[in-house]
Design a protein around this motif. Structure first.
Motif, PDB file in Angstrom:
ATOM      1  N   GLY A 128     -52.069 -47.788  -5.139  1.00  0.00           N
ATOM      2  CA  GLY A 128     -51.156 -48.805  -5.636  1.00  0.00           C
ATOM      3  C   GLY A 128     -50.006 -48.966  -4.663  1.00  0.00           C
ATOM      4  N   THR A 129     -48.785 -48.827  -5.160  1.00  0.00           N
ATOM      5  CA  THR A 129     -47.615 -48.961  -4.280  1.00  0.00           C
ATOM      6  C   THR A 129     -47.109 -47.614  -3.775  1.00  0.00           C
ATOM      7  OG1 THR A 129     -46.097 -48.889  -6.170  1.00  0.00           O
ATOM      8  CG2 THR A 129     -46.892 -51.061  -5.477  1.00  0.00           C
ATOM      9  N   THR A 130     -47.837 -46.556  -4.095  1.00  0.00           N
ATOM     10  CA  THR A 130     -47.429 -45.208  -3.691  1.00  0.00           C
ATOM     11  C   THR A 130     -48.278 -44.711  -2.528  1.00  0.00           C
ATOM     12  OG1 THR A 130     -46.658 -44.643  -5.913  1.00  0.00           O
ATOM     13  CG2 THR A 130     -47.194 -42.811  -4.448  1.00  0.00           C
ATOM     14  N   ARG A 131     -47.637 -44.096  -1.560  1.00  0.00           N
ATOM     15  CA  ARG A 131     -48.347 -43.472  -0.444  1.00  0.00           C
ATOM     16  C   ARG A 131     -48.397 -41.965  -0.690  1.00  0.00           C
ATOM     17  NH1 ARG A 131     -46.978 -45.917   5.013  1.00  0.00           N
ATOM     18  NH2 ARG A 131     -48.413 -47.419   4.064  1.00  0.00           N
ATOM     19  N   ILE A 132     -49.597 -41.421  -0.716  1.00  0.00           N
ATOM     20  CA  ILE A 132     -49.806 -39.984  -0.879  1.00  0.00           C
ATOM     21  C   ILE A 132     -49.925 -39.366   0.508  1.00  0.00           C
ATOM     22  CG2 ILE A 132     -51.184 -38.179  -1.964  1.00  0.00           C
ATOM     23  CD1 ILE A 132     -49.966 -40.198  -3.930  1.00  0.00           C
ATOM     24  N   VAL A 133     -48.996 -38.481   0.822  1.00  0.00           N
ATOM     25  CA  VAL A 133     -48.940 -37.873   2.155  1.00  0.00           C
ATOM     26  C   VAL A 133     -49.195 -36.373   2.050  1.00  0.00           C
ATOM     27  CG1 VAL A 133     -47.524 -37.534   4.218  1.00  0.00           C
ATOM     28  CG2 VAL A 133     -47.224 -39.594   2.826  1.00  0.00           C
ATOM     29  N   LYS A 134     -50.076 -35.875   2.880  1.00  0.00           N
ATOM     30  CA  LYS A 134     -50.364 -34.440   2.933  1.00  0.00           C
ATOM     31  C   LYS A 134     -49.684 -33.861   4.172  1.00  0.00           C
ATOM     32  CE  LYS A 134     -54.800 -35.122   0.619  1.00  0.00           C
ATOM     33  NZ  LYS A 134     -56.266 -35.052   0.741  1.00  0.00           N
ATOM     34  N   GLU A 135     -48.753 -32.947   3.930  1.00  0.00           N
ATOM     35  CA  GLU A 135     -47.952 -32.380   5.015  1.00  0.00           C
ATOM     36  C   GLU A 135     -48.158 -30.873   5.108  1.00  0.00           C
ATOM     37  OE1 GLU A 135     -44.187 -35.500   4.756  1.00  0.00           O
ATOM     38  OE2 GLU A 135     -43.965 -33.478   3.935  1.00  0.00           O
ATOM     39  N   PRO A 136     -48.028 -30.295   6.309  1.00  0.00           N
ATOM     40  CA  PRO A 136     -48.203 -28.840   6.460  1.00  0.00           C
ATOM     41  C   PRO A 136     -47.211 -28.068   5.608  1.00  0.00           C
ATOM     42  CG  PRO A 136     -47.193 -29.806   8.426  1.00  0.00           C
ATOM     43  CD  PRO A 136     -47.673 -30.944   7.587  1.00  0.00           C
ATOM     44  N   ILE A 137     -47.678 -26.989   5.006  1.00  0.00           N
ATOM     45  CA  ILE A 137     -46.832 -26.248   4.080  1.00  0.00           C
ATOM     46  C   ILE A 137     -45.718 -25.480   4.783  1.00  0.00           C
ATOM     47  CG2 ILE A 137     -48.277 -24.151   4.033  1.00  0.00           C
ATOM     48  CD1 ILE A 137     -47.706 -24.066   0.975  1.00  0.00           C
ATOM     49  N   GLY A 138     -45.942 -25.092   6.044  1.00  0.00           N
ATOM     50  CA  GLY A 138     -44.883 -24.404   6.776  1.00  0.00           C
ATOM     51  C   GLY A 138     -45.349 -23.116   7.429  1.00  0.00           C
ATOM     52  N   VAL A 139     -44.580 -22.066   7.237  1.00  0.00           N
ATOM     53  CA  VAL A 139     -44.877 -20.755   7.834  1.00  0.00           C
ATOM     54  C   VAL A 139     -45.853 -20.007   6.936  1.00  0.00           C
ATOM     55  CG1 VAL A 139     -43.915 -18.540   8.563  1.00  0.00           C
ATOM     56  CG2 VAL A 139     -42.614 -20.655   8.934  1.00  0.00           C
ATOM     57  N   CYS A 140     -46.961 -19.559   7.522  1.00  0.00           N
ATOM     58  CA  CYS A 140     -48.011 -18.882   6.763  1.00  0.00           C
ATOM     59  C   CYS A 140     -48.152 -17.428   7.212  1.00  0.00           C
ATOM     60  CB  CYS A 140     -49.348 -19.592   6.945  1.00  0.00           C
ATOM     61  SG  CYS A 140     -49.295 -21.334   6.453  1.00  0.00           S
ATOM     62  N   ALA A 141     -48.152 -16.527   6.244  1.00  0.00           N
ATOM     63  CA  ALA A 141     -48.426 -15.113   6.512  1.00  0.00           C
ATOM     64  C   ALA A 141     -49.902 -14.867   6.249  1.00  0.00           C
ATOM     65  CB  ALA A 141     -47.572 -14.226   5.609  1.00  0.00           C
ATOM     66  N   MET A 142     -50.592 -14.258   7.218  1.00  0.00           N
ATOM     67  CA  MET A 142     -52.028 -14.023   7.108  1.00  0.00           C
ATOM     68  C   MET A 142     -52.302 -12.535   7.186  1.00  0.00           C
ATOM     69  SD  MET A 142     -53.275 -17.073   9.612  1.00  0.00           S
ATOM     70  CE  MET A 142     -52.961 -18.796   9.185  1.00  0.00           C
ATOM     71  N   ILE A 143     -52.941 -12.010   6.163  1.00  0.00           N
ATOM     72  CA  ILE A 143     -53.269 -10.585   6.101  1.00  0.00           C
ATOM     73  C   ILE A 143     -54.784 -10.476   5.996  1.00  0.00           C
ATOM     74  CG2 ILE A 143     -52.916  -8.427   4.855  1.00  0.00           C
ATOM     75  CD1 ILE A 143     -50.300  -9.662   3.747  1.00  0.00           C
ATOM     76  N   THR A 144     -55.409  -9.892   7.021  1.00  0.00           N
ATOM     77  CA  THR A 144     -56.872  -9.902   7.102  1.00  0.00           C
ATOM     78  C   THR A 144     -57.459  -8.490   7.103  1.00  0.00           C
ATOM     79  OG1 THR A 144     -56.773 -10.035   9.533  1.00  0.00           O
ATOM     80  CG2 THR A 144     -56.880 -12.112   8.311  1.00  0.00           C
ATOM     81  N   PRO A 145     -58.718  -8.353   6.673  1.00  0.00           N
ATOM     82  CA  PRO A 145     -59.367  -7.047   6.539  1.00  0.00           C
ATOM     83  C   PRO A 145     -60.189  -6.672   7.767  1.00  0.00           C
ATOM     84  CG  PRO A 145     -60.722  -8.677   5.490  1.00  0.00           C
ATOM     85  CD  PRO A 145     -59.557  -9.425   6.105  1.00  0.00           C
ATOM     86  N   TRP A 146     -60.879  -5.537   7.652  1.00  0.00           N
ATOM     87  CA  TRP A 146     -61.612  -4.981   8.787  1.00  0.00           C
ATOM     88  C   TRP A 146     -63.106  -5.286   8.769  1.00  0.00           C
ATOM     89  CZ3 TRP A 146     -65.147  -2.270   6.182  1.00  0.00           C
ATOM     90  CH2 TRP A 146     -64.790  -1.704   4.951  1.00  0.00           C
ATOM     91  N   ASN A 147     -63.649  -5.794   7.672  1.00  0.00           N
ATOM     92  CA  ASN A 147     -65.110  -5.847   7.552  1.00  0.00           C
ATOM     93  C   ASN A 147     -65.761  -6.985   8.338  1.00  0.00           C
ATOM     94  OD1 ASN A 147     -63.814  -7.518   5.589  1.00  0.00           O
ATOM     95  ND2 ASN A 147     -65.746  -7.717   4.498  1.00  0.00           N
ATOM     96  N   TRP A 148     -65.104  -8.153   8.373  1.00  0.00           N
ATOM     97  CA  TRP A 148     -65.527  -9.280   9.214  1.00  0.00           C
ATOM     98  C   TRP A 148     -64.266  -9.759   9.941  1.00  0.00           C
ATOM     99  CZ3 TRP A 148     -70.415 -11.265   9.963  1.00  0.00           C
ATOM    100  CH2 TRP A 148     -71.415 -10.810   9.092  1.00  0.00           C
ATOM    101  N   PRO A 149     -63.758  -8.986  10.876  1.00  0.00           N
ATOM    102  CA  PRO A 149     -62.416  -9.254  11.408  1.00  0.00           C
ATOM    103  C   PRO A 149     -62.237 -10.641  12.002  1.00  0.00           C
ATOM    104  CG  PRO A 149     -63.560  -7.589  12.717  1.00  0.00           C
ATOM    105  CD  PRO A 149     -64.356  -7.780  11.476  1.00  0.00           C
ATOM    106  N   LEU A 150     -63.170 -11.101  12.826  1.00  0.00           N
ATOM    107  CA  LEU A 150     -63.001 -12.408  13.469  1.00  0.00           C
ATOM    108  C   LEU A 150     -63.260 -13.547  12.494  1.00  0.00           C
ATOM    109  CD1 LEU A 150     -64.627 -11.516  16.876  1.00  0.00           C
ATOM    110  CD2 LEU A 150     -62.221 -12.093  16.482  1.00  0.00           C
ATOM    111  N   ASN A 151     -64.211 -13.365  11.615  1.00  0.00           N
ATOM    112  CA  ASN A 151     -64.460 -14.360  10.582  1.00  0.00           C
ATOM    113  C   ASN A 151     -63.197 -14.601   9.756  1.00  0.00           C
ATOM    114  OD1 ASN A 151     -66.334 -15.875   8.581  1.00  0.00           O
ATOM    115  ND2 ASN A 151     -65.355 -14.320   7.312  1.00  0.00           N
ATOM    116  N   GLN A 152     -62.560 -13.516   9.322  1.00  0.00           N
ATOM    117  CA  GLN A 152     -61.410 -13.657   8.439  1.00  0.00           C
ATOM    118  C   GLN A 152     -60.180 -14.182   9.158  1.00  0.00           C
ATOM    119  OE1 GLN A 152     -62.013 -13.606   5.515  1.00  0.00           O
ATOM    120  NE2 GLN A 152     -63.579 -12.127   4.997  1.00  0.00           N
TER     121      GLN A 152
END
Length: 476
Positions: A128-152
């Protein structure tokens, strides 16, 4: 001997604020393979500040600009492919073929998939008359495991880069080597300073500092449900978004038809892959009660092919990752025996003649019930629990009777019937008739297996905020 003393912050390799070292153990030999520095809250503060500053410009880049950066990352990743595979084998014991064809390969898959999604992704649309905009959320902390290290790592980093987020990564301190090489790849690819940062450390120190940090906008965590709960608690006071991919105890319903033997064998092999160290492994197999004897014979044959060995030995299965994991798995195998399940293959203790290394016998329990400990708890080792069912409704009921809901499996000659069963399983990803992994398929769980989705187009959503600009297209 690998020595990784520095962290990657703001485009530079820097010394930790408080020097503290940790030995990394090769699980195949139980010997020290290298050492890393453990970070502190001060290191996290520095990395988050760098990411926050970088977001001011990176968050305003165009999709085309970000696509060029991802293309360079893929190019550099391929140059270091063999180094990455070797590191995974050394740090967590993956057989060489698995490190090459699956562990390292998943990194290319996620980066390439994110690149293709980005090329056609709609960051804006008019309603309609509204624009829906998807913007980056910002700073992301990522904590990953050891079992599939590169995948995760890549299934988080790739969509974050694509959507315009900046990030701080804490890889598992148990298997950190491949993450350091990945940071070198990001540096060589010319990712702008501060967009990607790496700080090593343990969960209680660095993980807590990241998940509770007021300048972190989102936490993406993969690990146990227990640890995921702590991450969510730490994040709650600042009301940041928390994406979690947690534990699983996935059901595998084998139908009673002429494909039975083949599907049982495939199901057993799927559990033994990666030494059972996959959160979505089909670790509860449901079979018709009348055919339990056949399963026991198949189990003996299949597990013979998965006798463990060192990564360079040609064995299909390596060790589990650590002494701690080995002890936990042994306790649960003993629990299964105590509670009355039949040991159709394997059992407790190390394989004969293997005194060094955290090697576990490929183990199959039969005649188990769904209330046994080995059917309720995530073992995270090469251990399968086989449970008999009266009919398909009984199998589905037991399959859903779990606090988890990460994955499910159905196998049978009647594809239509298998699809109907798949629709009844309460889990985030269902594989029908031994379907192969698909990097475009959303990955994530129901219930205590987490929230949010990774992989493919669906991975973008958790890294984006949605803004409604009303009146954007109003006519004068």
């Amino acid at each position: 001997m690998r020595q990784y003393d520095k962290f990657y912050i703001n485009g530079e390799w820097v010394d930790p604020a408080q020097p503290k070292s940790l030995d990394v153990i090769n699980p195949s030999t139980e010997e020290v393979a290298g050492a890393i520095s453990l970070g502190s809250e001060a290191d996290v503060d520095k990395a988050v500040a760098a990411a926050k500053e970088a977001f001011k410009t990176w968050g305003q880049t165009t999709p085309e600009e970000r696509a060029k950066v991802i293309e360079r990352v893929i190019e550099e990743y391929k140059k270091r492919y063999d180094d990455l595979a070797a590191a995974v084998s050394e740090e967590m014991g993956a057989p060489e073929f698995l490190a090459q064809k699956a562990q390292a390969a998943m990194g290319v898959a996620h980066l390439s998939t994110a690149l293709e999604v980005l090329k056609n992704y709609e960051f804006e649309e008019d309603k309609g008359t509204t624009r829906i905009v998807k913007e980056p959320i910002g700073v992301c902390a990522m904590i990953t495991p050891w079992n599939w290290p590169l995948n995760q790592i890549t299934c988080k980093v790739a969509p974050a880069l694509a959507t315009g987020c900046t990030m701080v990564l804490k890889p598992s301190e148990v298997a950190p080597f491949s993450a350091y090489i990945f940071a070198e790849i990001m540096d060589a690819a010319g990712v702008p300073k501060g967009v990607f940062n790496l700080v090593n450390g343990d969960g209680p120190t660095v993980g807590t500092a990241m998940s509770s940090h007021p300048d972190v906008d989102m936490v993406s965590f993969t690990g146990s449900t227990r640890a995921g709960i702590e991450v969510a608690k730490n994040a709650a006071p600042t009301v940041k978004r928390v994406q979690q991919e947690l534990g699983g105890k996935s059901p595998n319903i084998i139908l009673d038809d002429d494909m039975f033997s083949k599907n049982v064998a495939a199901g057993i092999g799927a559990v033994m892959q990666n030494t059972g160290q996959s959160c979505n492994a089909p670790t509860r197999m449901f079979v018709p009660k009348a055919r339990m004897g056949e399963v026991e014979e198949i189990a003996k044959q299949v597990t013979e092919k998965f006798q463990p060995g060192a990564p360079d030995s040609g064995a299909k299965m390596g060790p589990v990752v650590s002494e701690t994991q080995f002890g936990k798995i042994q306790d649960l195998i003993k629990k299964g025996i105590e509670e009355g399940a039949t040991v159709a293959a394997g059992g407790d203790g190390k394989p004969e003649g293997m005194d060094k290394g955290y090697f576990v016998k490929p183990t199959v329990f039969t005649n188990a019930s769904n209330d046994m400990t080995i059917a309720r708890e995530e073992i995270f080792g090469p251990v399968l629990t086989v449970i008999g069912y009266d009919d398909v409704d009984h199998a589905v009921e037991m399959g859903n009777d779990t606090p988890y809901g990460l994955a499910g499996y159905v196998a049978g000659a009647d594809h239509e019937q298998a699809m109907k069963i798949a629709s009844r399983l309460r889990a985030g990803q269902i594989a029908v008739n031994n379907a192969a992994p698909d990097p475009n398929a959303p990955f994530g769980g129901y219930k205590q297996s987490g929230n949010g989705r990774e992989w493919g187009e669906h991975a973008f959503a958790d890294f984006l905020e949605v803004k409604a600009v009303m009146g954007a297209t109003a006519k004068s």
